[in-house]
Design a protein around this motif. Sequence first.
Motif, PDB file in Angstrom:
ATOM      1  N   GLN A  32       3.998  39.818 -29.598  1.00 27.74           N
ATOM      2  CA  GLN A  32       5.066  39.469 -28.663  1.00 27.74           C
ATOM      3  C   GLN A  32       5.296  37.960 -28.621  1.00 27.74           C
ATOM      4  OE1 GLN A  32       4.803  41.628 -24.800  1.00 27.74           O
ATOM      5  NE2 GLN A  32       3.115  42.751 -25.743  1.00 27.74           N
ATOM      6  N   ILE A  33       4.221  37.205 -28.739  1.00 23.27           N
ATOM      7  CA  ILE A  33       4.358  35.747 -28.753  1.00 23.27           C
ATOM      8  C   ILE A  33       5.071  35.298 -30.023  1.00 23.27           C
ATOM      9  CG2 ILE A  33       3.087  33.562 -28.732  1.00 23.27           C
ATOM     10  CD1 ILE A  33       0.872  35.052 -27.156  1.00 23.27           C
ATOM     11  N   HIS A  57       2.680  21.473 -15.964  1.00 20.10           N
ATOM     12  CA  HIS A  57       3.072  21.921 -14.629  1.00 20.10           C
ATOM     13  C   HIS A  57       2.935  23.431 -14.481  1.00 20.10           C
ATOM     14  CE1 HIS A  57       4.702  17.859 -14.108  1.00 20.10           C
ATOM     15  NE2 HIS A  57       4.842  18.147 -12.815  1.00 20.10           N
ATOM     16  N   GLU A  58       3.244  24.176 -15.529  1.00 17.61           N
ATOM     17  CA  GLU A  58       3.136  25.638 -15.461  1.00 17.61           C
ATOM     18  C   GLU A  58       1.681  26.075 -15.338  1.00 17.61           C
ATOM     19  OE1 GLU A  58       7.138  26.387 -18.181  1.00 17.61           O
ATOM     20  OE2 GLU A  58       5.155  26.301 -19.091  1.00 17.61           O
ATOM     21  N   ILE A  59       0.778  25.421 -16.077  1.00 19.50           N
ATOM     22  CA  ILE A  59      -0.649  25.743 -15.974  1.00 19.50           C
ATOM     23  C   ILE A  59      -1.162  25.394 -14.578  1.00 19.50           C
ATOM     24  CG2 ILE A  59      -2.957  25.103 -16.790  1.00 19.50           C
ATOM     25  CD1 ILE A  59      -1.687  24.717 -19.584  1.00 19.50           C
ATOM     26  N   GLN A 233       3.542  24.339 -27.536  1.00 18.74           N
ATOM     27  CA  GLN A 233       3.942  24.167 -26.148  1.00 18.74           C
ATOM     28  C   GLN A 233       4.872  25.295 -25.691  1.00 18.74           C
ATOM     29  OE1 GLN A 233       5.136  20.179 -24.903  1.00 18.74           O
ATOM     30  NE2 GLN A 233       4.022  19.271 -26.625  1.00 18.74           N
ATOM     31  N   GLU A 234       5.778  25.694 -26.562  1.00 15.96           N
ATOM     32  CA  GLU A 234       6.689  26.782 -26.222  1.00 15.96           C
ATOM     33  C   GLU A 234       5.914  28.090 -26.051  1.00 15.96           C
ATOM     34  OE1 GLU A 234       9.940  28.941 -25.224  1.00 15.96           O
ATOM     35  OE2 GLU A 234       9.805  26.746 -25.383  1.00 15.96           O
ATOM     36  N   MET A 240       2.460  31.478 -19.937  1.00 13.71           N
ATOM     37  CA  MET A 240       2.313  31.240 -18.506  1.00 13.71           C
ATOM     38  C   MET A 240       3.368  32.012 -17.707  1.00 13.71           C
ATOM     39  SD  MET A 240      -0.347  29.483 -18.865  1.00 13.71           S
ATOM     40  CE  MET A 240      -0.709  29.464 -17.116  1.00 13.71           C
ATOM     41  N   GLU A 241       4.560  32.183 -18.280  1.00 16.64           N
ATOM     42  CA  GLU A 241       5.627  32.915 -17.597  1.00 16.64           C
ATOM     43  C   GLU A 241       5.370  34.424 -17.591  1.00 16.64           C
ATOM     44  OE1 GLU A 241       9.055  31.746 -19.771  1.00 16.64           O
ATOM     45  OE2 GLU A 241       8.976  29.651 -19.070  1.00 16.64           O
ATOM     46  N   ASN A 242       4.540  34.894 -18.534  1.00 21.98           N
ATOM     47  CA  ASN A 242       4.291  36.335 -18.676  1.00 21.98           C
ATOM     48  C   ASN A 242       2.791  36.627 -18.693  1.00 21.98           C
ATOM     49  OD1 ASN A 242       7.179  37.444 -19.516  1.00 21.98           O
ATOM     50  ND2 ASN A 242       6.849  35.535 -20.639  1.00 21.98           N
TER      51      ASN A 242
END
Length: 343
Positions: A32-33, A57-59, A233-234, A240-242
């Motif tokens: 999926q990644i 920031h997401e982490i 990074q992407e 982090m979003e999923n």
Amino acid sequence: MLYGHGNDLYDYSEKITADFSSNIPYRNASVQIVAHLSGCLHLISDYPDPNARALTHEIAEHHNLSPENVLVTNGSAEAFYLLAHLFAGKHSTITYPAFAEYEDACTLYGHTLSFMPVSELCGSINFTSNETVWFAFPNNPDGSIVSSETIENLCLNNPDSYFIIDNAYGELCTQCQPVIPLHANYPNLISVHSLTKTFAIPGLRLGYIVAEKNIINRLQPLRIPWTVNTLAQEAGSFVMENYSRLLPDAGILCRESQQFQQQLATLSHLEVTPSPCHFFLIRLKSGTASQLKSYLLEKHGILIRDASNFRGLSPCHFRLSVQEKTANDRLTDALRDFFKITA
């Protein structure tokens, strides 16, 4: 760098049909990644953010931390070398058996080193002469786990020492308590985390350090520019979003590992070290791990981790990471064949 880590596929001409050598979980969402990244290749036309600000920031938000407490790195390996550089020339203790990069990094930066068995690590030890103490939670290669209480007591009783914890497999072991919450009370705790391991993206190299603001600020100028590329990074942002959806089911992995350990323990030529993790250590009662590795590669296309180059282990030790049942059964049968030949 110590050569002979797991998943050293590039060293062999044989076709590998089952890889037990790497601790990357076979149950993973890497497909999926990859699918997500396939739509992001245009990003390579620009330089990556040298500070990985969005991912930082997401982490931080995921762990309820300040971004000032997070440093994104090119895998956990870069984190270890940065930390060894930060404490260059200091006295350090490293537990064993352990991932070799702790020792390699400290040696490169002139640390005076002491070693102790990880089984002897307890909260009452006095490390007053040590600037840094390195250990894993859980430990690689044997899967042993120190308690959260031990970590707290170590930090509390040794306020002038920094405890560097490799938490690469923490989320893949159901018996590991989260280490991140401990940072709120112990400024001398530094933890290293691996998205590479947890989400099965070793080719991208992605990890991060969690530490007090002062440590992060001192690490920043030691970095080589752009060590974390744009696609890494992407991938990290997508993870982090999923997070919950992509995180491997550690319960299933660990149960499968327990079943596999029990299956192998029935072979009289093996001594299996019980592990609560998806990976575990085995000692051959006769022959060497090098001989076994060569045999399995040449005759069966199976790759294992010869663990003889871990400090404190013998030429008879090897490490396995659980795979799907058909592969586990293939290895079990191949081991029986090996023992018939070497008997």
